[in-house]
Motif scaffolding. Structure first.
Motif, PDB file in Angstrom:
ATOM      1  N   GLY A   1      60.542-158.103  44.927  1.00  0.00           N
ATOM      2  CA  GLY A   1      61.233-159.338  44.551  1.00  0.00           C
ATOM      3  C   GLY A   1      62.529-159.541  45.302  1.00  0.00           C
ATOM      4  O   GLY A   1      62.990-160.672  45.435  1.00  0.00           O
ATOM      5  N   ILE A   2      63.137-158.449  45.796  1.00  0.00           N
ATOM      6  CA  ILE A   2      64.421-158.610  46.499  1.00  0.00           C
ATOM      7  C   ILE A   2      64.391-157.850  47.824  1.00  0.00           C
ATOM      8  O   ILE A   2      63.567-156.964  48.029  1.00  0.00           O
ATOM      9  CB  ILE A   2      65.619-158.144  45.648  1.00  0.00           C
ATOM     10  CG1 ILE A   2      65.507-156.645  45.314  1.00  0.00           C
ATOM     11  CG2 ILE A   2      65.734-158.969  44.387  1.00  0.00           C
ATOM     12  CD1 ILE A   2      66.796-156.059  44.756  1.00  0.00           C
TER      13      ILE A   2
ATOM     14  N   SER B   1      56.502-162.245  41.888  1.00  0.00           N
ATOM     15  CA  SER B   1      56.986-162.848  40.628  1.00  0.00           C
ATOM     16  C   SER B   1      56.929-164.372  40.675  1.00  0.00           C
ATOM     17  O   SER B   1      56.521-165.020  39.702  1.00  0.00           O
ATOM     18  CB  SER B   1      58.417-162.409  40.344  1.00  0.00           C
ATOM     19  OG  SER B   1      58.471-161.038  40.133  1.00  0.00           O
ATOM     20  N   THR B   2      57.373-164.958  41.786  1.00  0.00           N
ATOM     21  CA  THR B   2      57.336-166.420  41.888  1.00  0.00           C
ATOM     22  C   THR B   2      55.896-166.905  41.803  1.00  0.00           C
ATOM     23  O   THR B   2      55.597-167.905  41.136  1.00  0.00           O
ATOM     24  CB  THR B   2      57.962-166.894  43.221  1.00  0.00           C
ATOM     25  OG1 THR B   2      59.242-166.308  43.344  1.00  0.00           O
ATOM     26  CG2 THR B   2      58.071-168.406  43.271  1.00  0.00           C
ATOM     27  N   ALA B   3      54.994-166.180  42.457  1.00  0.00           N
ATOM     28  CA  ALA B   3      53.589-166.594  42.463  1.00  0.00           C
ATOM     29  C   ALA B   3      52.993-166.539  41.055  1.00  0.00           C
ATOM     30  O   ALA B   3      52.194-167.407  40.689  1.00  0.00           O
ATOM     31  CB  ALA B   3      52.794-165.716  43.422  1.00  0.00           C
TER      32      ALA B   3
ATOM     33  N   LYS C   1      50.900-157.586  39.246  1.00  0.00           N
ATOM     34  CA  LYS C   1      51.266-158.964  39.598  1.00  0.00           C
ATOM     35  C   LYS C   1      50.043-159.736  40.101  1.00  0.00           C
ATOM     36  O   LYS C   1      49.855-160.900  39.745  1.00  0.00           O
ATOM     37  CB  LYS C   1      52.374-158.971  40.654  1.00  0.00           C
ATOM     38  CG  LYS C   1      53.731-158.665  40.080  1.00  0.00           C
ATOM     39  CD  LYS C   1      54.790-158.986  41.099  1.00  0.00           C
ATOM     40  CE  LYS C   1      56.115-158.368  40.731  1.00  0.00           C
ATOM     41  NZ  LYS C   1      56.994-158.255  41.891  1.00  0.00           N
ATOM     42  N   THR C   2      49.204-159.093  40.917  1.00  0.00           N
ATOM     43  CA  THR C   2      48.001-159.811  41.387  1.00  0.00           C
ATOM     44  C   THR C   2      47.102-160.123  40.188  1.00  0.00           C
ATOM     45  O   THR C   2      46.509-161.198  40.108  1.00  0.00           O
ATOM     46  CB  THR C   2      47.228-159.025  42.470  1.00  0.00           C
ATOM     47  OG1 THR C   2      46.893-157.747  41.950  1.00  0.00           O
ATOM     48  CG2 THR C   2      48.022-158.853  43.725  1.00  0.00           C
TER      49      THR C   2
ATOM     50  N   ASP D   1      62.877-158.891  35.503  1.00  0.00           N
ATOM     51  CA  ASP D   1      61.479-158.892  35.039  1.00  0.00           C
ATOM     52  C   ASP D   1      61.157-157.569  34.347  1.00  0.00           C
ATOM     53  O   ASP D   1      61.918-156.598  34.451  1.00  0.00           O
ATOM     54  CB  ASP D   1      60.488-159.249  36.171  1.00  0.00           C
ATOM     55  CG  ASP D   1      60.406-158.218  37.266  1.00  0.00           C
ATOM     56  OD1 ASP D   1      61.224-157.270  37.279  1.00  0.00           O
ATOM     57  OD2 ASP D   1      59.503-158.341  38.114  1.00  0.00           O
ATOM     58  N   PRO D   2      60.041-157.521  33.594  1.00  0.00           N
ATOM     59  CA  PRO D   2      59.772-156.340  32.769  1.00  0.00           C
ATOM     60  C   PRO D   2      59.213-155.171  33.565  1.00  0.00           C
ATOM     61  O   PRO D   2      58.553-155.339  34.594  1.00  0.00           O
ATOM     62  CB  PRO D   2      58.733-156.853  31.769  1.00  0.00           C
ATOM     63  CG  PRO D   2      58.035-157.972  32.458  1.00  0.00           C
ATOM     64  CD  PRO D   2      59.002-158.562  33.441  1.00  0.00           C
TER      65      PRO D   2
END
Ligand SMILES: Cc1ncc(COP(=O)(O)O)c(C=O)c1O
Length: 389
Positions: free
Chosen positions: A275-276, A117-119, A145-146, A349-350
């Motif tokens: 993410g966590i 997510s940060t990326a 995400k990629t 996030d979604p």
């Protein structure tokens, strides 16, 4: 006064335990007195601030609970940022911090270790100011995400062992003369924790006209630990009575490290909740600022995120489920004790990023996860007020 388990004084640790050495950027690669550099820097900072200026605040959604309980549950919907997650705030702060420190320079890549997510958000800001971006991520990171990182012009460097993301990022930065952003170290200090419309200040502003404007609890999950650190610091700084709970998924060391006070705590297996959950106690995670932690089974996180869709018609990522499970459990305790008040958690996030994971029964079966008992706990709780888990 009862005192929850607190971290003990920290043992003396080696540099390796404390994370990377301080950032040393060569001063010879850019002439800092060159007017062209200063023009570039001013323009880059302006572009990042202009992005914030164009952004509206994120919504505080209500999760429906029986009226007679006298308890209001909210989700701060961070999925509506331009890059779709709470990491948009962090990426903006990290870019401003890196630019103002002289660490991000024209033409030099920004490199980041991330679970995705940060990326995605950093790729967006890198593209905004025109520098290359490389994301170092575990190979298990969701395909969506990629795709988003590449959509924003970034490059993905996938590693098999998630524990190596830090050293691989540092090496790529050294080899390219770029800047390793290092969210896990800098998240807590790059964020304006006293205010400046940070996530905590925004929550309190949005609660002003509610019947319980000062929440009894705020629940925030931890990846870098930056969000929970920002919220906890703000609460203490503003002298609120709100308490902070950080739920931790399976395959993460934060809970054990918080309980024992051992900053060297680590964990071998990667978290399934993207993410966590981290393999080491990240420098941005501030255990001393947090009132309570909860260990949440991954199947419970998935059950909760599916219950969210049933309740408000929105899909969200697994970390939202971890937070929601914990928030519902806290609400159940309040019901049992006859207490009224409000509780806030985050929609991080979604869910469309995870259709092949948390919304796929095949994936659940492949992971040996059975969400049925946890879904039953939530259904029974919402119908009767009784928590059975
Ligand atoms: C989806 C998601 N939820 C929650 C978090 C936790 O945020 P923080 O890094 O501020 O601890 C992250 C962090 O990467 C995340 O990606």
């Amino acid at each position: 006064m009862s005192i929850a388990p607190q971290p003990q004084s920290r043992p003396d640790r080696s540099r390796a335990d404390r994370g990377p050495a301080p950032i040393v950027i060569p001063t010879t690669d850019v002439d800092r007195t060159d007017p062209d550099y200063r023009t570039w820097l001013k323009d880059a900072v302006r572009k990042v601030q202009a992005d914030a200026n164009r952004t509206a605040d994120t919504h505080l959604l209500r999760f429906p609970l029986p009226e007679e309980w006298g308890i209001d549950l909210y989700l701060k919907d961070e999925s509506t940022h331009p890059t779709g997650s709470l990491k948009h705030r962090l990426a903006r702060s990290l870019f401003l911090y890196g630019l103002c420190n002289g660490w991000i320079r024209p033409g030099k890549p920004v490199i980041e270790s991330s679970s995705g997510s940060t990326a995605v958000s950093e790729a967006y800001f890198a593209s905004l100011i025109g520098v290359p971006f490389i994301a170092v991520m575990p190979a298990t990171t969701s395909r969506e995400k990629t795709r988003l990182i590449e959509f924003h012009g970034g490059t993905c460097h996938l590693v098999q062992d998630p524990r190596t993301v830090y050293e691989v990022s540092a090496r790529l930065a050294a080899e390219s003369g770029g800047h390793y952003m290092d969210q896990f170290t800098y998240a807590e200090r790059a964020t304006d924790w006293r205010g400046n419309n940070n996530i905590a200040e925004s929550i309190y502003q949005q609660l002003r006209l509610e019947r319980y404007p000062e929440p009894a609890w705020i629940v925030a999950t931890a990846g870098t630990g930056g969000t929970s650190a920002t919220i906890a610091r703000y609460v203490h700084y503003m002298q609120y009575d709100t308490r902070i709970c950080v739920p931790d998924p399976e395959n993460s060391c934060f809970f054990d490290g918080w309980l024992t006070g051992d900053a060297g705590t680590n964990c071998e297996t990667a978290s399934r909740i993207e993410g966590i959950g981290r393999p080491r106690m990240e420098p941005s995670f501030l255990p001393g600022a947090i009132d309570r932690m909860m260990k949440v089974p991954d199947a419970a996180s998935v059950a909760a995120v599916r219950a969210l869709e049933a309740a408000i018609g929105r899909k969200a990522g697994g970390s939202t489920g971890t937070g929601l499970w914990s928030a519902l459990k806290i609400v159940a305790e309040m019901v049992a004790e006859g207490r009224t008040g409000s509780v806030v958690t985050l929609l991080c996030d979604p869910g469309d990023r995870y259709l092949d994971k948390y919304y796929s029964d095949d994936w659940l079966a492949s992971q040996g996860l059975d969400i049925t008992p946890y879904a039953g706990t939530i259904d029974t709780f919402l119908a009767t007020g009784t928590w059975s888990c």
